[in-house]
Design an enzyme around this catalytic site. Sequence first.
Site, mmCIF file in Angstrom:
data_model
loop_
_atom_site.group_PDB
_atom_site.id
_atom_site.type_symbol
_atom_site.label_atom_id
_atom_site.label_comp_id
_atom_site.label_asym_id
_atom_site.label_seq_id
_atom_site.Cartn_x
_atom_site.Cartn_y
_atom_site.Cartn_z
ATOM 1 N N ASP A 165 0.813 -1.212 0.000
ATOM 2 C CA ASP A 165 0.000 0.000 0.000
ATOM 3 C C ASP A 165 0.851 1.269 0.000
ATOM 4 O O ASP A 165 0.808 2.058 0.937
ATOM 5 C CB ASP A 165 -0.932 -0.055 1.230
ATOM 6 C CG ASP A 165 -1.824 1.166 1.341
ATOM 7 O OD1 ASP A 165 -2.101 1.785 0.307
ATOM 8 O OD2 ASP A 165 -2.228 1.504 2.470
ATOM 9 N N GLU A 405 4.036 -7.654 7.500
ATOM 10 C CA GLU A 405 2.803 -8.332 7.109
ATOM 11 C C GLU A 405 2.999 -9.393 6.036
ATOM 12 O O GLU A 405 2.360 -9.341 4.970
ATOM 13 C CB GLU A 405 1.752 -7.311 6.671
ATOM 14 C CG GLU A 405 1.344 -6.386 7.800
ATOM 15 C CD GLU A 405 0.031 -5.637 7.529
ATOM 16 O OE1 GLU A 405 -0.446 -5.664 6.386
ATOM 17 O OE2 GLU A 405 -0.506 -5.053 8.490
ATOM 18 N N TYR A 457 -6.159 -2.921 12.867
ATOM 19 C CA TYR A 457 -7.073 -1.895 12.350
ATOM 20 C C TYR A 457 -8.516 -2.161 12.784
ATOM 21 O O TYR A 457 -9.446 -2.054 11.994
ATOM 22 C CB TYR A 457 -6.937 -1.810 10.821
ATOM 23 C CG TYR A 457 -5.610 -1.186 10.439
ATOM 24 C CD1 TYR A 457 -5.442 0.186 10.450
ATOM 25 C CD2 TYR A 457 -4.498 -1.984 10.130
ATOM 26 C CE1 TYR A 457 -4.220 0.777 10.148
ATOM 27 C CE2 TYR A 457 -3.273 -1.412 9.827
ATOM 28 C CZ TYR A 457 -3.141 -0.027 9.843
ATOM 29 O OH TYR A 457 -1.927 0.551 9.549
HETATM 30 C C1 BDP Z 1 -1.199 -2.226 6.877
HETATM 31 C C2 BDP Z 1 0.067 -2.112 6.059
HETATM 32 C C3 BDP Z 1 0.354 -0.692 5.606
HETATM 33 C C4 BDP Z 1 -0.904 -0.051 5.053
HETATM 34 C C5 BDP Z 1 -1.957 -0.054 6.144
HETATM 35 C C6 BDP Z 1 -3.266 0.617 5.683
HETATM 36 O O1 BDP Z 1 1.171 -2.608 6.789
HETATM 37 O O2 BDP Z 1 1.380 -0.685 4.643
HETATM 38 O O3 BDP Z 1 -0.692 1.229 4.540
HETATM 39 O O4 BDP Z 1 -2.237 -1.388 6.455
HETATM 40 O O5 BDP Z 1 -4.089 -0.083 5.122
HETATM 41 O O6 BDP Z 1 -1.749 -3.459 6.777
HETATM 42 O O7 BDP Z 1 -3.391 1.815 5.842
#
Ligand code: BDP
Length: 582
Positions: A165, A405, A457
């Site tokens: 990402d 990840e 998240y």
């Molecule tokens: C995580 C990743 C990161 C992404 C983030 C996101 O490690 O690189 O930018 O999610 O989705 O899983 O903002």
Amino acid sequence: MLYPQSNLYRQTIELADFWDFCFDPNDVGIQNGWQKGFTDARPIAVPASWNDQFEDGRDFLGPAWYQTSFDLPWSWDEKRIVLRFGSVNYLAEVWLNGQSLGSHEGGHLPFEFDATSWVKQSGNLLVVRVDGRLAFDHVPPGNVTGDAADFFASHAGNFPQAQFDFFPYCGIQRPVMLYATSQNYLRDIAVDTQFQDLLGKIHVRVERVGEASGIARFHLLGYGHHSTREIPLSNESVEVDIDVPSVMLWSPKNPNLYDLSVELVRNGNVIDAYTLKVGVRTIEIVGDQLLLNDEPIYLNGFGRHEDFPVVGRGYLPALIVKDYALMQWIGANSFRTSHYPYSEQMLDLADQLGILVIDETPAVGLYFREDGLEKRGALCQQYVREMIARDKNHPSVIMWSVANEPHSTPPHTRPFFEELYHEAKTLDSTRPVTLVSFLGAGEEAFAFYDLICLNRYLGWYVGPGKLDEALSTLSVELDSLHEKFNKPILLAEFGADAIPGHHAQPPEMFSEEYQTELIVRYIELLRQKSYVVGEHIWNMCDFKTSQGVTRAGALNYKGVFTRDRRPKLAAHRVRELWQKNT
Ligand code: BDP
């Protein structure tokens, strides 16, 4: 690997300029240098990513050609002359005066060639082919098809189709340098440091090339201390232990740095010399704690990116200064070089300013489909080696992260990560080694890595908008992770997108209020867990990524600062929390 330096015995020039550049969309290729048929050469700034410099190249990932010419400074006769690239993403092939010097795979890490036999006093022609196209057997991977692509649900179908990402910026992104040394020279210096009470100890290992006669001389200077040691040369490596009475330790509060100068001396004449900044400090994990200089340290800071309009991922010194100023303003003491090693200059300043760094390889988005696995494994090993070779002497670097990840569910990922762990530990036994995972309890590698780095998240991708639920799930998960692995935990990523200027009361997703509330409540929870050793918010600044339906404006808006470094609401609240804790 020593960063090029100018002193009485070494000289360095940087080939920073406008080079000639052209895209090669049909992969026409060349022989022995610049393709005469390319008539549409245009100027390009080096170093910088190419994608945002033109109107027609943003999504073009290669191949492309760079060319420049240069003369040598006077007095480089008889010298060993090396051509060094700080970072080229992704594949680089280099020719000098029609002679192939070699190639390098992987961005964000330096590589160099001995150019002595091919370089001329004047009229040198340097040609570089750069190919940043995404491929399933690259690390990081892209354009993955079939089952493996399903793992990347959030990025699937994005354009460009990276399995990560952030925007796959390409080009010559860090300085290109030429440097000259004598033919007998210092190849490498490695230090590690310890202390007991007030007595510091610096162990120095020097590798050198050339005749074995003469001595290595070591001067250590700083804080009223000046000592000199001399060791006769016999082998290709020389080791010495230097005592530092009344040592001034390196720490975030007092980032004390000594000057260590190493000289190669023959018949009373110095023939090569190199000066290194050395911070005396220890870092270790004991029980549930991360100890810096035997004292528990709590990491508060960010995951980040090297990313800015126009230059892309290009080296931009003013931005480095600005970012450290913002980190100090907000009260951050640390960051992770997500998801690739940052510039050497970024680490030099971290040493100077007392910022703690988790240094991460470019192994992001790894997946474990059989084809290409061996090659990806070899690349991961190479990245670990290159990163440690480059960064091992920085006191600011407190930990190595071998990957972010990985999609590591299948069984053969265990030996894969065991090997990476051992590679890192063999090269550097003085720092903890970690791996950053989203799998939680399913991440088998947590069993043998030194620290658990978890990305979460909840309240965003999982249970969007439901913060109460997110917090209670997180609390239970952290406790059970700790119970299972019995290791300290760093929450290495958590956060929410906030479109700058978008507000909502009550808070809802994408508003500055929701981002603030999520971050603050996560932090409050983390502070209640005695085994949690840090909180790294994702992300310090908004950053560019591939186009896709979850990325308005092709930006990831999880920054607490905007892409042009203005604070959002969350930055002010986090500052209150972090200033209180520092
Ligand atoms: C995580 C990743 C990161 C992404 C983030 C996101 O490690 O690189 O930018 O999610 O989705 O899983 O903002």
